[in-house]
Design a protein around this motif. Structure first.
Motif, PDB file in Angstrom:
ATOM      1  N   SER A  58       0.863  -1.190   0.000  1.00  0.00           N
ATOM      2  CA  SER A  58       0.000   0.000   0.000  1.00  0.00           C
ATOM      3  C   SER A  58       0.895   1.233   0.000  1.00  0.00           C
ATOM      4  O   SER A  58       1.806   1.355   0.823  1.00  0.00           O
TER       5      SER A  58
ATOM      6  N   GLU B  84      -1.985  -0.931  -3.542  1.00  0.00           N
ATOM      7  CA  GLU B  84      -3.238  -0.293  -3.141  1.00  0.00           C
ATOM      8  C   GLU B  84      -2.973   1.185  -2.907  1.00  0.00           C
ATOM      9  O   GLU B  84      -1.977   1.559  -2.264  1.00  0.00           O
TER      10      GLU B  84
ATOM     11  N   PRO C 286      -4.563   4.288  -1.141  1.00  0.00           N
ATOM     12  CA  PRO C 286      -5.633   4.755  -0.248  1.00  0.00           C
ATOM     13  C   PRO C 286      -6.134   6.155  -0.572  1.00  0.00           C
ATOM     14  O   PRO C 286      -7.301   6.467  -0.363  1.00  0.00           O
TER      15      PRO C 286
END
Length: 864
Positions: A334, A369, A371
């Motif tokens: 992430s 990922e 966010p």
């Protein structure tokens, strides 16, 4: 429009408990309610793909209603022990599924749902209340839907009225009168549902009834109302859902969070839900017990074929070659956009994909990922990233991209291979890959699926010579449509408000005339009530019946010889115009820029044409004067103007090109009025002697020919006998012989190959030609005649849009069939209008000249 799903957990959990047979886990825990509830949630996740979903709970302690009325819910029986044992698992599942949950002291789940529903509407969301509880009827309004998933029924305002007989704004009063024995709400003793409906037809609300009690005709009803006045007013307070529950105001509080894969697998294993493990994750724990509760099998289950095998998948016309699926390993991490910027390279190839739980970027070795994905578009635009994905336009909107580049879009490739609705990645993946995606597939699983899918599609495009259409038309158009959707168009709210008021008066006047013609008052919008009036009270001949009663569709009404039929058709036309456009458009205005942003569907229709939603601009009824008025509400920005550029008779020109008919080609070459020229040929009169009636007939033939219209259709259209219609068509084909040859040759080729093609090479497969049903086969033949013409026109417009977007510095706002709408300062529009016209008229060379008309105005109507 974002969608918010509010789950009435208690109601759905209770219903699941009684709907599913007793089941137990290996430890002996009852699991039937958990199983049924989880089935509903998984189905919801799969079919609706919600981004915002909330579980709403009741609390053990009494709500504020108990202080108002001590006997409230006093008769409720104790919860069965087998059900009580399962409740903690629902909350545990919610946590592991990443579903936000709310319970608030002193309030019931209904109040939480009511408050959240109104919050959702204030934030421009479409709200779905997932429950079977009728009490939520009071909350239904535009963009708030009551969704009973177990019965698969959705109630809008009209649905509430048809189900319970009262409008949503009267629902509280309805409940106050009938009461509720399960909650011990007293209501009015002796008056049931029918009595309540009758009272509310005469009076708007409970208070109005008591203020006009002397106007209640029935003495006994009047006495019952007076005897229960205190209870009625109290009941109204008890059944009113509170809209003031303390709730979070941040959007993130209602958003689905990433699920906890390993913990969720462990829980499903503990509960012996092997079927859910497979449907959610595509795998089953090796140590899972041998038996599990039976799950409902998917309607379409396709098994994987060996590499290189030819398979036949439902809805496919051409066989799909399934390549061996490669499973790659990726590092999952992430990163925020600042961290991502450190590793990006100029013009780097990236995959972008998203689900309800997040946005992901794929590289050769990593799945990242993001966010803070709302900032991703600006970053990747700077790096000129070469994007790969499925439905890139939607992905670009999600990440805020403005000038992105499409390198590969699997949705558009699949659409070229088989035109139709390709909005659901899972369904299209199954169609081509003979595999079923798990509902909650991991990012690594999804990324592998995307990569394997793209390889299969690339091979298939080569097999059907579809690469040119894909690369030159569909792929570059995605960026054009993104720009148009971002610009949007201004709407004159005040003008629409005035139109709404005028329409309301006309609709009301029509209702009065309809009631007078019927001899009684009834709900004109109810097909059921209308059917009773038409076919039972008035004794008109029944046209056809449906499963629910008499059909009152347009075809039936047009066939009735009674003034009421024409009045109802006018009422429907104006009501639809008012609700669908005049009242709906202002609600769609984005407060950030005061503009409406339609969504263009590039991969939806079977014809290759673009469509649009929210609002649907392709279906504005412009043939009527009232419909034309709506276009006046589409206005230019301050100090700017609108420019409309519209292809003239594009489909007939394409027909002339394809058929090479000399008479048709000559008429266009000489720039004649094509309908008058056709009339001159068909009726054998000099052009100067063509009458308006001649031209009307010729126009009907010209437009009908491209749609495979026969004598029956032409007779219906012109209001003449079939013999006359056949005679006109015969004369047409005697003068335009090449058109006849085109039709016959195209139908023959379609039967032989199973498809037809546009001039640009786009194929349309026509399954109906294989049907044993003659009517369906004839429909397929008509589609085969029209598809090359309409499809070529659509492709031609797309090509023009791409060239104009790349070469002319004016804002393109809208595309409506063969018309493009632009917005800019007047001097800029005048400066570039000649260039625009030149590009559009020369985007492709036909055997007849292309011609466009254009005009500048303050609104769409003026510019049209």
């Amino acid at each position: 429009m974002k969608k918010l799903y509010l789950i009435d957990v208690s109601a759905m959990f209770f219903r699941a408990y009684y709907a599913v047979r007793p089941l137990s886990s290996p430890s002996g825990l009852p699991v039937n309610a958990i199983y049924g509830f989880l089935s509903m949630i998984i189905k919801l996740l799969k079919e609706e793909k919600p981004e915002y979903l909330v579980f709403c709970y009741d609390r053990k302690e009494p709500s504020f209603r108990k202080t108002m009325y001590e006997a409230y819910k006093a008769h409720r029986t104790e919860m069965p022990d087998e059900l009580a044992q399962q409740i903690p698992y629902i909350k545990k599942l919610a946590d592991l599924l990443g579903v936000p949950s709310f319970e608030v002291e002193s309030f019931e789940a209904d109040d939480i749902i009511g408050t959240a529903a109104k919050w959702g509407r204030r934030n421009g969301m479409e709200v779905f209340i997932v429950s079977g509880d009728k009490d939520f009827g009071q909350l239904v309004e535009d963009h708030i839907i009551l969704y009973d998933t177990m019965k698969n029924v959705r109630y809008d305002a009209q649905g509430v009225f048809e189900k319970w007989g009262v409008r949503p704004d009267q629902f509280i009063d309805y409940l106050a009168i009938v009461g509720d024995t399960s909650d011990n709400v007293p209501g009015v003793k002796g008056i049931g549902e029918k009595g309540a409906i009758k009272l509310l037809e005469q009076f708007k609300h409970v208070e109005d009834i008591y203020e006009n009690i002397d106007k209640v005709e029935s003495k006994s009803v009047r006495e019952k109302l007076l005897a229960s006045k205190e209870n009625a007013l109290l009941s109204k307070k008890l059944v009113t859902i509170s809209l003031d529950v303390p709730m979070p105001d941040e959007l993130a509080a209602y958003k689905l969070k990433p699920f906890h894969t390993e913990e969720l697998k462990a829980l499903l294993h503990e509960l012996n839900f092997r079927s859910f493990e497979k449907s959610l994750f595509g795998t089953v724990s090796e140590t899972a017990p041998a038996t599990a509760p039976p799950a409902v099998a998917p309607k379409e289950l396709v098994t994987a074929a060996p590499a290189g095998a030819t398979i036949s998948v439902q809805e496919d016309v051409v066989p799909t070659i399934v390549i061996a699926k490669e499973e790659r390993s990726f590092v999952e991490k992430s990163l925020n956009t600042r961290e991502l910027a450190d590793i990006l390279k100029e013009k780097q190839n990236l995959w972008g994909f998203a689900d309800v739980r997040g946005v992901f970027v794929g590289t050769e070795s990593e799945i990242i990922e993001i966010p803070d994905s709302e900032f991703l578009g600006k970053l990747t635009d700077t790096f000129q990233i070469q994007w790969h994905g499925y439905d890139l336009k939607n992905f670009w909107h999600k990440i805020g991209a403005r000038t992105p580049t499409a390198a590969w879009d699997s949705q558009l490739a699949a659409y070229v291979l088989k035109a139709g609705d390709t909005s659901d990645f899972g369904k299209i993946y199954t169609r081509f890959m003979a595999d079923v995606l798990p509902e909650l597939a991991s990012p690594a699983y999804l990324y592998n699926a995307h990569l394997n899918f793209a390889k299969t599609l690339q091979d298939q495009l080569k097999n059907v010579q579809g690469e040119q259409v894909y690369r030159e038309l569909d792929l570059p158009l995605a960026r054009v449509l993104l720009s148009m959707e971002r610009y949007g168009v201004r709407i004159d709210k005040d003008l629409l408000a005035q139109q709404s008021a005028d329409l309301a008066k006309e609709i009301s006047s029509l209702e009065e005339k309809i009631h007078a013609a019927a001899g009684e008052s009834f709900n004109v919008g109810s097909p059921k009530q209308l059917g009773v009036v038409l076919f039972e009270k008035l004794g008109l001949p029944v046209g056809k019946k449906t499963k629910t009663g008499y059909s009152t569709d347009e075809e039936v009404l047009l066939g009735l010889d009674h003034p009421i039929a024409k009045l109802v058709l006018s009422w429907r036309e104006l009501s639809k115009l008012k609700s669908t456009y005049v009242d709906a458009l202002p609600a769609m205005i984005d407060p950030k820029d005061d503009r409406v942003h339609t969504s263009f569907n590039q991969a939806l229709t079977t014809t290759g044409r673009l469509s649009s939603t929210a609002p649907n601009l392709q279906n504005i009824p412009i043939r009527t004067e009232r419909g034309q008025q709506v276009r006046k509400a589409f206005i230019a920005a301050p100090r700017m103007k609108l420019l409309s550029v519209d292809y003239s008779q594009i489909e007939l020109r394409i027909l002339a090109h394809i058929s090479e008919d000399p008479n048709l080609c000559k008429a266009f070459a000489d720039d004649l009025d094509i309908h008058a020229a056709t009339a001159s040929e068909v009726f054998g009169v000099p052009l100067k002697e063509v009458t308006s009636e001649h031209r009307r007939s010729a126009k009907a033939v010209n437009f009908g020919i491209a749609y495979g219209q026969g004598a029956f259709g032409l007779a219906e259209n012109l209001g003449i006998s079939r013999t006359e219609a056949k005679d006109i068509i015969d004369r047409y084909f005697s003068r335009f012989k090449n058109v006849r040859e085109y039709i016959d040759g195209t139908v023959k080729m379609a039967h032989e190959k199973g498809y037809v093609e546009t001039l640009f090479g786009r194929r349309r497969y026509i399954e109906e030609l294989q049907s044993k049903n003659m009517a369906m086969k004839k429909f397929g033949e008509r589609a085969a005649i029209n598809a090359p013409i309409q499809g070529t026109a659509s492709d031609l417009v797309k090509k023009a849009m791409i060239e104009v977007f790349e070469k002319v510095p004016v804002r393109m706002l809208l595309q409506v069939h063969d018309e493009l709408i632009f917005e800019d300062f007047e001097e800029n529009l005048k400066k570039h209008s000649a260039e625009l016209v030149h590009i559009m008229e020369n985007v492709v060379k036909l055997k007849v000249p292309l011609k466009v008309n254009y005009a500048i105005g303050n609104n769409w109507d003026e510019a049209h």
